[in-house]
Design a protein around this motif. Structure first.
Motif, short mmCIF file in Angstrom:
data_model
loop_
_atom_site.label_atom_id
_atom_site.label_comp_id
_atom_site.label_asym_id
_atom_site.label_seq_id
_atom_site.Cartn_x
_atom_site.Cartn_y
_atom_site.Cartn_z
N VAL A 1 -20.36 -3.87 -32.72
CA VAL A 1 -19.18 -3.68 -31.88
C VAL A 1 -18.19 -4.81 -32.15
CG1 VAL A 1 -18.35 -3.56 -29.49
CG2 VAL A 1 -20.56 -2.55 -30.08
N PHE A 2 -16.93 -4.43 -32.31
CA PHE A 2 -15.85 -5.40 -32.45
C PHE A 2 -15.29 -5.64 -31.06
CE2 PHE A 2 -11.55 -6.86 -33.03
CZ PHE A 2 -11.63 -7.69 -34.14
N ILE A 3 -15.13 -6.89 -30.66
CA ILE A 3 -14.57 -7.24 -29.37
C ILE A 3 -13.14 -7.73 -29.57
CG2 ILE A 3 -14.83 -8.59 -27.24
CD1 ILE A 3 -17.28 -6.82 -27.82
N LEU B 1 -11.25 -6.27 -24.19
CA LEU B 1 -11.31 -6.96 -22.91
C LEU B 1 -9.87 -7.08 -22.39
CD1 LEU B 1 -13.92 -9.74 -23.73
CD2 LEU B 1 -14.31 -7.42 -22.85
N ILE B 2 -9.58 -6.43 -21.27
CA ILE B 2 -8.21 -6.31 -20.78
C ILE B 2 -7.96 -7.24 -19.59
CG2 ILE B 2 -6.44 -4.72 -19.93
CD1 ILE B 2 -7.50 -4.07 -22.77
N ARG C 1 -14.78 -13.79 -23.12
CA ARG C 1 -15.41 -13.10 -24.25
C ARG C 1 -16.77 -13.72 -24.55
NH1 ARG C 1 -17.10 -14.25 -29.57
NH2 ARG C 1 -15.75 -16.01 -29.27
N ASN C 2 -16.87 -15.05 -24.45
CA ASN C 2 -18.15 -15.71 -24.68
C ASN C 2 -19.19 -15.28 -23.65
OD1 ASN C 2 -17.00 -17.04 -26.85
ND2 ASN C 2 -16.68 -18.95 -25.74
N SER D 1 -16.18 -9.81 -33.54
CA SER D 1 -14.85 -10.33 -33.28
C SER D 1 -14.52 -11.51 -34.20
CB SER D 1 -14.69 -10.74 -31.81
OG SER D 1 -15.65 -11.69 -31.44
N VAL D 2 -13.24 -11.70 -34.42
CA VAL D 2 -12.77 -12.76 -35.29
C VAL D 2 -12.53 -14.00 -34.44
CG1 VAL D 2 -10.94 -13.45 -36.89
CG2 VAL D 2 -11.73 -11.10 -36.85
N LYS D 3 -13.22 -15.08 -34.77
CA LYS D 3 -13.12 -16.29 -33.96
C LYS D 3 -11.89 -17.12 -34.29
CE LYS D 3 -17.49 -15.19 -33.01
NZ LYS D 3 -18.09 -13.97 -33.51
#
Length: 125
Positions: free
Chosen positions: A6-8, A64-65, A18-19, A38-40
């Motif tokens: 899953v991409f966040i 995440l909205i 997010r963490n 996800s890209v950090k």
């Protein structure tokens, strides 16, 4: 239970949330598993290319909205990219009282952050 990739997508202002979100996947009672793609480090020279590659490799995308989302150009691009790539996507409300869905999500739904909601989405992938 098979692990999904899953991409966040998240606003950089929401990195601590997010963490917490990605950290819950290792809790023994969590009813789902996923690999976070996800890209950090956003906005590096090849950022969009790396993001698109990770989104393509993902089974789905969780956005995440929060109230930071409307000004998070990177996150909005990630959401638009996921829609463009035809990936299943869901928005997750992470801020009490904030319920403005980004237009980039299109017809995708947004849900409250509960284990059942996240598990249902991941299980559907």
């Amino acid at each position: 239970m098979s692990t999904k990739t899953v991409f966040i997508a998240f606003a950089k202002e929401d990195e601590s949330t997010r963490n917490l979100f990605t950290g819950q996947r290792v809790h023994p009672d969590t009813p789902f598993e996923f690999t976070d793609m996800s890209v950090k480090e956003p906005y590096s020279s090849e950022w969009k290319q790396r993001v698109r590659t990770r989104i393509r490799r993902s089974d789905g995308v969780i956005a995440l909205i929060s109230s930071s989302t409307p000004k998070a150009t990177g996150q909005l691009w990630e959401i638009a990219c996921a829609v463009e790539e035809g990936k299943p996507i869901i928005g997750v409300w992470i801020e009490d009282g904030y319920r403005t869905k980004p237009t980039e999500l299109g017809s995708a739904r947004c849900v409250n952050w509960t284990w059942d909601n996240i598990a249902d989405f991941i299980d559907s992938l």
